[in-house]
Design a protein around this motif. Structure first.
Motif, PDB file in Angstrom:
ATOM      1  N   ALA A  27       0.759  -1.275   0.055  1.00 19.20           N
ATOM      2  CA  ALA A  27      -0.127   0.250  -0.070  1.00 19.20           C
ATOM      3  C   ALA A  27       0.868   1.189  -0.029  1.00 19.20           C
ATOM      4  O   ALA A  27       0.421   2.312  -0.460  1.00 19.20           O
ATOM      5  CB  ALA A  27      -0.880  -0.061   1.468  1.00 19.20           C
ATOM      6  N   TRP A  38     -10.244   4.529  -1.009  1.00 19.87           N
ATOM      7  CA  TRP A  38      -9.356   3.891   0.004  1.00 19.87           C
ATOM      8  C   TRP A  38      -9.558   4.088   1.420  1.00 19.87           C
ATOM      9  O   TRP A  38      -9.619   2.836   2.031  1.00 19.87           O
ATOM     10  CB  TRP A  38      -7.955   4.596  -0.189  1.00 19.87           C
ATOM     11  N   ALA A  77     -12.383   0.465   0.522  1.00 16.26           N
ATOM     12  CA  ALA A  77     -11.337  -0.641   0.533  1.00 16.26           C
ATOM     13  C   ALA A  77     -11.406  -1.514   2.012  1.00 16.26           C
ATOM     14  O   ALA A  77     -11.017  -2.790   2.094  1.00 16.26           O
ATOM     15  CB  ALA A  77      -9.953  -0.125   0.365  1.00 16.26           C
ATOM     16  N   LEU A  83      -6.095  -4.022  -4.225  1.00 18.31           N
ATOM     17  CA  LEU A  83      -6.010  -2.456  -4.080  1.00 18.31           C
ATOM     18  C   LEU A  83      -5.813  -1.868  -5.417  1.00 18.31           C
ATOM     19  O   LEU A  83      -6.548  -0.839  -5.582  1.00 18.31           O
ATOM     20  CB  LEU A  83      -4.931  -2.010  -3.148  1.00 18.31           C
ATOM     21  N   SER A 143      -8.518   0.786  -7.091  1.00 14.49           N
ATOM     22  CA  SER A 143      -7.773   2.153  -7.302  1.00 14.49           C
ATOM     23  C   SER A 143      -8.284   2.472  -8.803  1.00 14.49           C
ATOM     24  O   SER A 143      -8.557   3.549  -9.284  1.00 14.49           O
ATOM     25  CB  SER A 143      -6.417   2.241  -7.195  1.00 14.49           C
TER      26      SER A 143
END
Length: 323
Positions: free
Chosen positions: A66, A92, A96, A111, A115
């Motif tokens: 991350a 995020w 997430a 992720l 995104s």
């Protein structure tokens, strides 16, 4: 302030994280480390906390992934306080964490997928990003794999107004377990094969009133002059000023892509015999719709499932489902 869990991970790997920051500044000379620090607190920390709670043994490896991704996103100006669109940060921070188990096992892929979806949706005019985020969060407990996340995300993006995803979203739902496909479409009355048949044959399923699309560019809209429209099999080619567009629309929304003058010339201006215009009233197989437009210069164009109505007195295109 960042959480104790995130602070502990950063402290234990301080040299490694610092080295990553130095390398990122070589790749992105304009990288604002103050903005990066703000994104660590606002965007990264909530996800690290969620993963630490779901799978504490994977929190460290997730944080490394991350951290690297956050450096790149801030370096490109896509995340942080100065980002042009705040939606990525919201994904995020708020979405997430609902996918913590997947993030723990596949941090880069999961992720990265969220995104990329956020960046794409934020770039589609008219997409209802908050709806997509809310529905993704609600369905997250039922999503067990990366492929399911990708398919559900595509279905929900279509339902949030990304009209050109329609056929891809139906195909994506075919890859899901039936119960998950039905949940993605918020459908409980039909089985998936029956719903699939309706979705394929009825682009306006669930929306009998149609939509209105377009506005004057000086007011933040799409068209510099009142648009003229011709039909194609799947949508409409629009002429406005000296520019041409492909308009795709269905029950969930409409999107505009670029087109050419040749495509406009080749498109159809016909309408089915079941559609009649009397003055400023449109008649559709027993249904009459009075238009708030002067009679005489209203133009109609139609394909198999949609009627488009334009006028030199408006920058908007009225789109109605055909019976």
């Amino acid at each position: 302030m960042i959480s104790p869990a995130f602070a502990a991970i950063l402290a234990s790997g301080r040299a490694q994280f610092n080295a990553r920051g130095v390398e990122a500044r070589r790749s992105f000379p304009s990288l604002d480390m103050q903005a990066f620090g703000a994104f660590l607190q606002d965007g990264v920390d909530p996800v690290v906390q969620a993963v630490a709670n779901a799978a504490p043994e994977r929190a460290g490896s997730f944080t490394l992934a991350a951290y690297d991704m956050a450096l790149e996103l801030v370096g490109h100006g896509l995340a942080g306080p100065a980002a042009k669109n705040p939606f990525l940060g919201a994904v995020w921070r708020e979405l997430a964490p609902h996918f913590a188990p997947l993030l723990a096992t596949s941090p880069v892929d999961a992720l990265g997928m969220l995104s990329n979806a956020a960046i794409h949706l934020a770039g589609v005019a008219g997409a209802r990003t908050q709806q997509w985020q809310d529905e993704m969060a609600a369905i997250a407990p039922q999503v067990g794999t990366l492929s399911q996340m990708r398919a559900v995300g595509q279905v929900l993006a279509w339902r949030a107004g990304v009209a050109h995803f329609r056929m891809g979203a139906i195909a994506a739902a075919d890859t899901l377990p039936s119960a998950l496909a039905l949940a993605a479409y918020c459908e409980s009355q039909l089985d998936w094969p029956s719903l699939r048949e309706q979705l394929l044959n009825q682009p306006w399923r669930g929306n009998a009133d149609g939509i209105e699309f377009g506005a004057f560019t000086a007011l933040g809209g799409e068209f510099a002059t009142p648009p003229q429209v011709r039909a194609t099999d799947d949508g409409f080619v629009v002429s406005a000023g000296e520019r041409f567009y492909l308009l795709l629309a269905d029950a969930h929304g409409a999107v505009l892509h670029g087109a050419t003058e040749d495509e406009y010339v080749q498109a159809s201006t016909g309408v089915p015999s079941s559609v009649r215009l009397h003055g400023s009233t449109v008649h559709l197989e027993g249904r009459a719709l009075a238009l708030d437009l002067p009679a005489g210069e209203i133009a109609l164009a139609a394909n198999a499932h949609t009627l488009a109505i334009t006028s030199p007195y408006t920058h908007a295109i009225r789109l109605l489902p055909l019976p």
